[in-house]
Design an enzyme around this catalytic site. Structure first.
Site, PDB file in Angstrom:
ATOM      1  N   SER A  37       9.751   8.052  35.166  1.00  0.00           N
ATOM      2  CA  SER A  37       9.765   7.454  33.821  1.00  0.00           C
ATOM      3  C   SER A  37       9.544   8.018  32.974  1.00  0.00           C
ATOM      4  O   SER A  37       8.331   8.324  33.167  1.00  0.00           O
ATOM      5  CB  SER A  37       9.476   5.795  34.151  1.00  0.00           C
ATOM      6  OG  SER A  37       7.968   5.615  34.665  1.00  0.00           O
TER       7      SER A  37
ATOM      8  N   HIS B 186       6.213   9.420  46.242  1.00  0.00           N
ATOM      9  CA  HIS B 186       5.258   8.708  45.532  1.00  0.00           C
ATOM     10  C   HIS B 186       4.663   7.480  46.263  1.00  0.00           C
ATOM     11  O   HIS B 186       5.171   6.662  46.333  1.00  0.00           O
ATOM     12  CB  HIS B 186       5.908   8.839  44.248  1.00  0.00           C
ATOM     13  CG  HIS B 186       5.060   7.947  43.146  1.00  0.00           C
ATOM     14  ND1 HIS B 186       4.071   8.122  43.177  1.00  0.00           N
ATOM     15  CD2 HIS B 186       5.071   7.190  42.532  1.00  0.00           C
ATOM     16  CE1 HIS B 186       3.220   7.826  42.566  1.00  0.00           C
ATOM     17  NE2 HIS B 186       3.581   6.884  41.497  1.00  0.00           N
TER      18      HIS B 186
ATOM     19  N   HIS C  75      -2.445   3.850  34.119  1.00  0.00           N
ATOM     20  CA  HIS C  75      -2.673   2.905  32.783  1.00  0.00           C
ATOM     21  C   HIS C  75      -3.297   2.293  32.413  1.00  0.00           C
ATOM     22  O   HIS C  75      -3.808   1.093  31.618  1.00  0.00           O
ATOM     23  CB  HIS C  75      -3.454   2.118  35.133  1.00  0.00           C
ATOM     24  CG  HIS C  75      -2.157   2.607  35.532  1.00  0.00           C
ATOM     25  ND1 HIS C  75      -2.662   2.185  36.745  1.00  0.00           N
ATOM     26  CD2 HIS C  75      -1.167   1.234  36.557  1.00  0.00           C
ATOM     27  CE1 HIS C  75      -1.205   2.662  37.556  1.00  0.00           C
ATOM     28  NE2 HIS C  75      -0.567   2.159  37.667  1.00  0.00           N
TER      29      HIS C  75
HETATM   30  N1  GLN Z   1       9.654   6.655  39.712  1.00  0.00           N
HETATM   31  C1  GLN Z   1       9.134   5.453  39.738  1.00  0.00           C
HETATM   32  C2  GLN Z   1       8.127   5.399  37.731  1.00  0.00           C
HETATM   33  O1  GLN Z   1       8.453   6.922  37.755  1.00  0.00           O
HETATM   34  C3  GLN Z   1       7.653   5.323  40.238  1.00  0.00           C
HETATM   35  C4  GLN Z   1       7.285   3.912  39.454  1.00  0.00           C
HETATM   36  C5  GLN Z   1       5.996   3.567  41.112  1.00  0.00           C
HETATM   37  O2  GLN Z   1       5.459   4.613  41.400  1.00  0.00           O
HETATM   38  N2  GLN Z   1       5.098   2.961  40.525  1.00  0.00           N
HETATM   39  O3  GLN Z   1       8.568   4.807  37.135  1.00  0.00           O
HETATM   40 ZN    ZN Z   2       2.942   5.058  40.963  1.00  0.00          ZN
END
Ligand code: GLN
Ligand code: ZN
Length: 782
Positions: free
Chosen positions: A452, A660, A713
């Site tokens: 994202s 991920h 974060h």
């Molecule tokens: N593909 C998602 C993003 O980039 C992964 C988000 C996540 O791992 N919480 O938002």
């Molecule tokens: Zn993530």
């Protein structure tokens, strides 16, 4: 006479996420602290008033938090790492939020140019609260550190409630859970060794509460449901022996939840505390021992309504179970409660006007759950006939749900039966796939992002305008295409190697898919707190899941049409889809997960066919599904891994599968992570300063891996040097040709002004590393 009702804690973000709005306005400098604190006080007052009106007898206080209850405890106890600049006395709000979110420091231009100045301080680490989707800020301890009562928040909020006419039970995290969930900065010492220095501060706090008029305090010790070693059990005894004598005016209700006490039940029952709360939803079996072994006079709080899920209780069945317990203990010794704090469910089902009546009839949110407790309390004292109507309604709802044709789909079960083991295997093992994937032409240390890009105010506005019919479909699609095209062009420009489309069309990584799958339902206001101001609206899986049509192919193909570089397709994995939803409780979770896996397998195939040859399947939630009880872990990991493989293995060797993971530490399940057999994994490590790499001392990660180098974060922008150092550290344990360069997680919560310089720096760090020679051998000691 009635049986008292307690809630243990309530949602605090506000029925309309008022706290989120206020926090974000404050952080953006659009509102001052007075306005923020006024909103917080209003939310607390409304929570107390609501519970009082609904007939809650034991209303909690200090269950409110501006960010997180563990962070609050660190502030109350003065456990603030030195680099936040606090020495003694009251803790300023700026320090509190620096611990929560990091701070940018003074010099603002240092970052964009990769300089060193004004780097600010990073946030405390954040991790999952037990097996929930709530995240707490991990306390950080150093050897020999001291504690002091640095904030009187629990006392202040007790007084505040009293001023409004509510006599409350203050809630604190207990000392054992507080220390055990913390983290030592020096690996050679045990945070529990700090207990003797900590207890006097707890004792002082308890005396303060008693002096303010409290008669009960709730000490949350959920860590008692974990397997504890003898040393920790001794610490539990020591702590409560001492706290019991701190003040004779204040009774302690020790609360345990998220599971049964198992071997710790005897210990917990015999502590010198006045009351004990048990989770009888997750662990109904402990009721028998409870009845047999509870010492005379001990008050027992029975967690009988599920505080973790949104299904309406079958009250007759619940009564069947608890009538004998209450009869044996005596009504004067019992309290009725949810299994855990209601923090983890939304406020009020009545706010949902979009759900159909049938489905709505199967659900209960916090307000309804309190109503259920009230009905149970009346039935236990006045007999079932005194609440015959309420019980008849509950019986009818339970029967209707069981019999509803919306729940079962024979085509889904037929497909599940036809699954073969070969469907969960790639064509060839990874080393061969690696060769087959060379056509992708990626450089060493390839750079990428997690999916994202910033969900800016403009993106959110377009989405809500579209949802409300203020802009038409065509305009909305045009807007999204422009955003996507801009993101793709910019990624090319700064030199990222594997691009993403940016996920601008997605409201949320689970909701977006759930909305396109059969078997899912969505709420309008069903928000629950994930961390700080971030809330999620978990979908409700009520029936068999399948995929009516392709979900992501259009966006991925559009992005790929704009560039010659590979664009990564982006899916949410089956375990995460399960874990971040409210899941039906009438079949096994593993079976629901397999249904989702098959739906995703269809999507993976469709992406591949459309020419998307790198596909990422996110599984950030795989670790949090791990059962708290060790004995159950292997079984979970085995079906979770199998579901990921079922979703991902239907592709050609030359198609690269990524996954991920984030929000957790993965060291203890690193074998299972390897077992997913994804070609590449990107994994959160920046915030914990690459501690994950410890796992690779004994375990050689088999495939490719990108340990996150940018803590997304935090609003703070990492410098080139910082990221280069992290990568250099990674190369000590991971071979250079296995290593990818990426942030910790998706960038949707950040602004472009933060993301742009950070990613430019990240690409620069990768380029520097590429010119430095790889160490000849990777250090492994096993
Ligand atoms: N593909 C998602 C993003 O980039 C992964 C988000 C996540 O791992 N919480 O938002
Ligand atoms: Zn993530």
């Amino acid at each position: 006479m009635s049986i008292p009702i307690s809630t243990l804690g309530t949602p605090r973000i506000g029925p309309h996420r008022e706290l989120k709005t206020a926090l974000e306005a404050f952080w953006a400098g659009k509102q001052d602290d007075t306005a923020l604190l006024a909103t917080a006080a209003q939310l607390r007052a409304a929570n107390w008033a609501r519970q009082s009106l609904l007939g809650v007898t034991h209303i909690p206080s200090n269950d409110f938090s501006l960010y997180d209850q563990m962070l609050d405890m660190s502030t109350v106890l003065g456990a603030i790492p030195a680099h936040y600049g606090w020495r003694s006395g009251p803790v300023p709000l700026s320090t509190y939020f620096a611990m929560a979110r990091g701070s940018q420091g003074q010099a603002h231009d240092g970052c964009a140019h990769g300089g060193h100045g004004g780097a600010g301080v990073p946030a405390l680490e954040m991790t999952k609260w037990f097996d929930t989707n709530y995240h707490y800020m991990v306390p950080e301890f150093r050897r020999g550190q001291s504690f002091e009562l640095a904030s009187t928040k629990p006392i202040d909020e007790f007084r505040e409630a009293a001023g409004l006419g509510f006599h409350t039970h203050p809630v604190l995290i207990g000392p054992i859970t507080y220390l055990t969930l913390g983290k030592a900065t020096d690996s050679n010492f045990d945070p529990l060794s700090l207990l003797p220095g900590l207890l006097p501060v707890y004792a002082e706090l308890l005396r303060g509460l008693a002096a303010a008029g409290a008669d009960w305090v709730q000490l949350d010790e959920p860590c008692l449901v974990l397997d504890l070693d003898e040393k920790t059990r001794a610490a539990v005894r020591l702590a409560y022996d001492e706290l019991a004598t701190a003040t004779s005016d204040l009774k302690i209700m020790m609360t345990t939840y998220f599971g049964g006490l198992g071997d710790n039940l005897g210990l917990a029952l015999n502590l010198p505390v006045a009351g004990l709360h048990l989770d009888l939803v997750r662990a109904p079996g402990q009721a028998q021992r409870l009845v047999r072994e509870a010492p005379a006079g001990k008050i027992l709080s029975l967690g009988v309504i599920d505080g973790r899920n949104i299904w309406r209780s079958d009250l007759s069945a619940t009564l069947e179970r608890i009538e004998p317990i209450v009869a044996a203990l005596g009504p004067h010794r019992t309290v009725l409660a949810p299994s855990c704090s209601l923090l983890h469910v939304p406020y009020d089902l009545e706010a949902e006007t979009g759900l159909d009546a049938e489905l709505k009839g199967w659900l209960a949110f916090a307000v309804q759950k309190i109503g259920e407790l009230k009905t149970l309390s009346s039935a236990l004292v006045g007999g079932r006939r005194s609440v015959a109507d309420a019980l008849a309604r509950s019986d009818a709802a339970a029967a209707a749900r069981r019999a509803s044709p919306r729940i079962h789909d024979s085509a889904v079960s037929a497909r599940l039966t036809a699954v073969t083991p070969a469907m969960a295997e790639r064509q060839h093992p990874y080393p061969l796939r690696r060769r087959a994937q060379q056509w992708l032409g990626l450089p060493p240390l390839p750079t990428t992002t997690i999916g994202s890009f910033p969900q800016t105010a403009a993106v959110r506005k377009a989405r809500s305008d579209h949802a409300k019919g203020r802009i038409g479909n065509a305009d909305y699609q045009r807007f999204l295409r422009e955003e996507t095209a801009r993101a793709v062009a910019w990624q090319e420009e700064i030199g990222l190697d594997v691009l993403v489309h940016g996920e601008f069309e997605r409201n949320d990584m689970v909701q977006y898919f759930g909305e396109q799958l059969a078997g899912y339902a969505f709420t309008q206001h069903g928000w629950v707190q994930s961390y700080g101001s971030r809330c999620v609206r978990p979908p409700i899986i009520y029936g068999d899941v399948w995929r009516p049509r392709a979900m992501t192919v259009e966006w991925a193909s559009f992005a790929q049409s704009l560039t010659k570089r590979p664009v990564k397709g982006m899916l949410t994995g089956p375990v995460t889809m399960l874990q971040w939803s409210f899941v039906r409780d009438d079949i096994e979770r593993a079976e629901v997960c397999r249904q989702i896996a098959l739906a995703l397998r269809d999507e993976v195939r469709d992406l591949e066919q459309a020419g998307i040859r790198i596909i990422q399947i996110d599984e950030p939630a795989i670790r949090e599904g791990l059962p708290l009880e060790h004995a159950e872990r292997e079984a979970y990991l085995s079906w979770a891994v199998a579901c990921f493989r079922l979703a991902s293995c239907g592709v050609d060797d030359a198609t690269q599968i990524h996954t991920h993971m984030c929000y957790s530490e993965f060291n203890d399940i690193i074998h299972a992570v390897g077992g997913l057999d994804a070609d590449v994994i990107s994994i959160e490590t920046a915030r914990s300063k690459m501690e994950l790499l410890d796992a690779f001392r004994a375990y050689r990660y088999p495939n490719e891996i990108g340990p996150g180098v940018y803590d997304i974060h935090s609003p703070r922008c990492p410098t080139i040097d910082e990221m280069r150092d992290l990568l250099a550290k990674a190369r000590e344990r991971i071979a250079g040709d296995q290593l990818w360069v990426n942030p910790d997680c998706g960038l949707k919560t950040r602004g472009w002004d933060e993301v742009r310089p950070a990613l430019v720096n990240m690409v620069a760090a990768a380029r520097i590393l590429r010119t430095e020679t790889t160490p000849a051998k990777v250090a492994t000691s096993a």
